[in-house]
Design a protein around this motif. Structure first.
Motif, PDB file in Angstrom:
ATOM      1  N   ARG A   1       0.883  -1.324  -0.075  1.00 16.20           N
ATOM      2  CA  ARG A   1      -0.099  -0.054   0.083  1.00 16.20           C
ATOM      3  C   ARG A   1       0.820   1.296  -0.198  1.00 16.20           C
ATOM      4  NH1 ARG A   1      -5.581  -1.006   0.523  1.00 16.20           N
ATOM      5  NH2 ARG A   1      -5.803   1.120   0.004  1.00 16.20           N
ATOM      6  N   GLY A   2       1.891   1.359   0.566  1.00 14.48           N
ATOM      7  CA  GLY A   2       2.738   2.329   0.559  1.00 14.48           C
ATOM      8  C   GLY A   2       3.699   2.465  -0.731  1.00 14.48           C
ATOM      9  N   HIS A   3       3.450   1.426  -1.473  1.00 11.48           N
ATOM     10  CA  HIS A   3       4.354   1.771  -2.912  1.00 11.48           C
ATOM     11  C   HIS A   3       3.102   2.296  -3.953  1.00 11.48           C
ATOM     12  CE1 HIS A   3       7.149  -0.656  -0.840  1.00 11.48           C
ATOM     13  NE2 HIS A   3       7.904  -0.860  -1.838  1.00 11.48           N
ATOM     14  N   LEU A   4       1.883   1.977  -3.614  1.00  6.22           N
ATOM     15  CA  LEU A   4       0.681   2.194  -4.618  1.00  6.22           C
ATOM     16  C   LEU A   4      -0.018   3.461  -4.434  1.00  6.22           C
ATOM     17  CD1 LEU A   4      -0.590  -1.212  -4.790  1.00  6.22           C
ATOM     18  CD2 LEU A   4       1.031  -0.383  -6.328  1.00  6.22           C
ATOM     19  N   PRO A   5      -0.420   4.211  -5.601  1.00  3.70           N
ATOM     20  CA  PRO A   5      -1.220   5.389  -5.656  1.00  3.70           C
ATOM     21  C   PRO A   5      -2.607   4.965  -4.903  1.00  3.70           C
ATOM     22  CG  PRO A   5      -0.892   5.031  -7.675  1.00  3.70           C
ATOM     23  CD  PRO A   5      -0.017   3.979  -7.012  1.00  3.70           C
ATOM     24  N   ALA A   6      -3.404   5.883  -4.658  1.00  7.98           N
ATOM     25  CA  ALA A   6      -4.767   5.600  -4.292  1.00  7.98           C
ATOM     26  C   ALA A   6      -5.500   5.040  -5.279  1.00  7.98           C
ATOM     27  CB  ALA A   6      -5.604   6.903  -3.530  1.00  7.98           C
ATOM     28  N   SER A   7      -5.386   5.478  -6.411  1.00  2.67           N
ATOM     29  CA  SER A   7      -5.987   4.981  -7.913  1.00  2.67           C
ATOM     30  C   SER A   7      -4.967   5.169  -8.964  1.00  2.67           C
ATOM     31  CB  SER A   7      -7.386   5.683  -7.856  1.00  2.67           C
ATOM     32  OG  SER A   7      -7.268   6.885  -8.017  1.00  2.67           O
ATOM     33  N   GLY A   8      -5.697   4.925 -10.132  1.00  2.00           N
ATOM     34  CA  GLY A   8      -5.080   5.159 -11.351  1.00  2.00           C
ATOM     35  C   GLY A   8      -3.860   4.215 -11.693  1.00  2.00           C
ATOM     36  N   TYR A   9      -4.116   3.012 -11.264  1.00  2.00           N
ATOM     37  CA  TYR A   9      -2.880   2.169 -11.501  1.00  2.00           C
ATOM     38  C   TYR A   9      -3.708   0.703 -11.862  1.00  2.00           C
ATOM     39  CZ  TYR A   9      -3.922   0.205  -6.891  1.00  2.00           C
ATOM     40  OH  TYR A   9      -4.661  -0.312  -5.705  1.00  2.00           O
ATOM     41  N   GLU A  10      -2.535  -0.098 -12.582  1.00  2.00           N
ATOM     42  CA  GLU A  10      -3.143  -1.515 -12.816  1.00  2.00           C
ATOM     43  C   GLU A  10      -2.129  -2.151 -12.030  1.00  2.00           C
ATOM     44  OE1 GLU A  10      -3.906  -4.496 -16.539  1.00  2.00           O
ATOM     45  OE2 GLU A  10      -2.528  -2.626 -16.708  1.00  2.00           O
ATOM     46  N   ILE A  11      -2.251  -3.446 -11.508  1.00  2.00           N
ATOM     47  CA  ILE A  11      -1.431  -4.324 -10.888  1.00  2.00           C
ATOM     48  C   ILE A  11      -1.724  -5.957 -11.379  1.00  2.00           C
ATOM     49  CG2 ILE A  11      -2.752  -4.398  -8.759  1.00  2.00           C
ATOM     50  CD1 ILE A  11       0.234  -4.967  -7.424  1.00  2.00           C
ATOM     51  N   ALA A  12      -1.076  -6.491 -11.976  1.00  2.00           N
ATOM     52  CA  ALA A  12      -1.184  -7.923 -12.767  1.00  2.00           C
ATOM     53  C   ALA A  12      -0.112  -8.816 -12.165  1.00  2.00           C
ATOM     54  CB  ALA A  12      -1.076  -7.555 -14.321  1.00  2.00           C
ATOM     55  N   VAL A  13      -0.517 -10.187 -11.920  1.00  2.00           N
ATOM     56  CA  VAL A  13       0.196 -11.200 -11.274  1.00  2.00           C
ATOM     57  C   VAL A  13      -0.001 -12.388 -12.413  1.00  2.00           C
ATOM     58  CG1 VAL A  13       0.389 -10.167  -9.196  1.00  2.00           C
ATOM     59  CG2 VAL A  13      -1.584 -11.974  -9.597  1.00  2.00           C
ATOM     60  N   ASP A  14       1.109 -13.151 -12.270  1.00  2.00           N
ATOM     61  CA  ASP A  14       0.844 -14.452 -12.604  1.00  2.00           C
ATOM     62  C   ASP A  14       0.975 -15.523 -11.615  1.00  2.00           C
ATOM     63  OD1 ASP A  14       0.734 -14.054 -15.485  1.00  2.00           O
ATOM     64  OD2 ASP A  14       2.814 -13.579 -15.667  1.00  2.00           O
ATOM     65  N   PHE A  15      -0.081 -16.311 -11.482  1.00  2.00           N
ATOM     66  CA  PHE A  15       0.349 -17.452 -10.341  1.00  2.00           C
ATOM     67  C   PHE A  15       1.050 -18.466 -10.839  1.00  2.00           C
ATOM     68  CE2 PHE A  15      -3.908 -15.452  -9.891  1.00  2.00           C
ATOM     69  CZ  PHE A  15      -3.552 -15.015  -8.617  1.00  2.00           C
ATOM     70  N   LEU A  16       2.253 -18.858 -10.247  1.00  2.00           N
ATOM     71  CA  LEU A  16       3.178 -19.945 -10.544  1.00  2.00           C
ATOM     72  C   LEU A  16       2.925 -21.190  -9.801  1.00  2.00           C
ATOM     73  CD1 LEU A  16       6.134 -17.315 -10.959  1.00  2.00           C
ATOM     74  CD2 LEU A  16       4.624 -18.233 -12.770  1.00  2.00           C
TER      75      LEU A  16
END
Length: 284
Positions: A228-243
């Motif tokens: 949460r300290g790395h990300l803005p309140a909005s205006g972003y995308e976060i994508a992950v691959d499950f390995l």
């Protein structure tokens, strides 16, 4: 393709949806339905409080970025167990999840959700499709999610699209946590996802797993809470691959790059076992 929407007053009961999922074991077609589901859903304060506690989100007045996924879970399940959906729900593997937080998720009591499936394509291990979930308020689109799922039994003509690996950034350990043997049951109680592979070693063994594994969306939620300290309140995308799945119980380590505008993350176990890899970026 023109999307046909079916508007619902409420979602079906999870018990009936799970029964419908258990009855379908075979692939019934090779095309995805053009029908999507839409429904207004309320934020349940007690459920939200339990979710924050479960996934270590602080109460900052905004919904956790993964909480709309929880709100929409029954609607998603209703779509994936509809007779028009050709793939059996049991056995689908969640490969990838991308969430876009378009505007701040604060002051929300009710959202209009829509769910549809698209992009059926070949994969080296079968075929994949994308489930797209969107949430809107009175001002328009607020949040969206794409979940890519693998069906191992479906073979399609054509080659699987080649993946593009981003250049790796330097990562340092951000935090670590212990995934208890009962986290799958506790997550299911709050979120409704009672997939047997997450509940106990005995039920997981029925589907080829030596022990229960953690929900992928719990791992992503825990990572987002830590970021949460790395990300803005909005205006972003976060994508992950499950390995590799997180076997229960076990300790995992979250590494991340120290930048706010864009960055990368890696969730791994001991012995360089990689569980989840992803990145975030500002929306254009």
């Amino acid at each position: 393709m023109t999307r046909q929407w079916r508007d619902l007053d409420n979602t079906a009961a999870l018990s009936g949806l799970y029964l419908r999922a258990a009855r379908k074991r075979k692939i019934s077609g090779y095309t995805l339905p053009d029908t999507g589901l839409r429904c207004y859903l309320e934020v349940e304060p007690k459920r939200l409080e339990a979710y924050r506690k479960l996934c270590h989100f602080s109460d900052d007045g905004c919904l956790p970025p993964t909480f709309p996924h929880v709100m929409a879970f029954a609607l998603q399940l209703q779509l994936l167990t509809d007779p028009q959906f050709p793939l059996p729900l049991l056995g689908l593997v969640h490969l990838h999840n991308s969430i876009r937080v378009i505007r701040p998720l604060g002051g929300i009591a009710r959202l209009r959700f829509s769910v549809h499936v698209e992009n059926l394509q070949a994969h080296e291990k079968g075929a994949t499709c994308d489930m797209v979930t969107q949430a809107a308020d009175g001002l328009g689109l607020l949040w969206s999610e794409t979940s890519r799922m693998l069906c191992r039994g479906l073979k399609l003509d054509g080659e699987a699209p080649a993946g593009v690996e981003p250049d790796a950034l330097p990562l340092t350990e951000l935090t670590r946590w212990y995934a208890d043997s009962d986290i799958g049951r506790r997550y299911a109680k709050v979120c409704g996802d009672y997939n047997p592979i997450h509940l106990s070693a005995s039920s997981a063994k029925l589907f080829g797993f030596p022990t229960a594994i953690a929900h992928g969306m719990w791992s992503k939620a825990m990572a987002l809470a830590a970021l949460r300290g790395h990300l803005p309140a909005s205006g972003y995308e976060i994508a992950v691959d499950f390995l590799k799945p997180v076997r229960l119980p076990s300790e995992v380590i979250l590494d991340a790059s120290p930048t706010a505008a864009s960055g990368q993350l890696l969730l791994q176990g001991h012995g360089d076992l990689q569980h989840m890899r992803g990145a975030w970026r500002a929306l254009d």
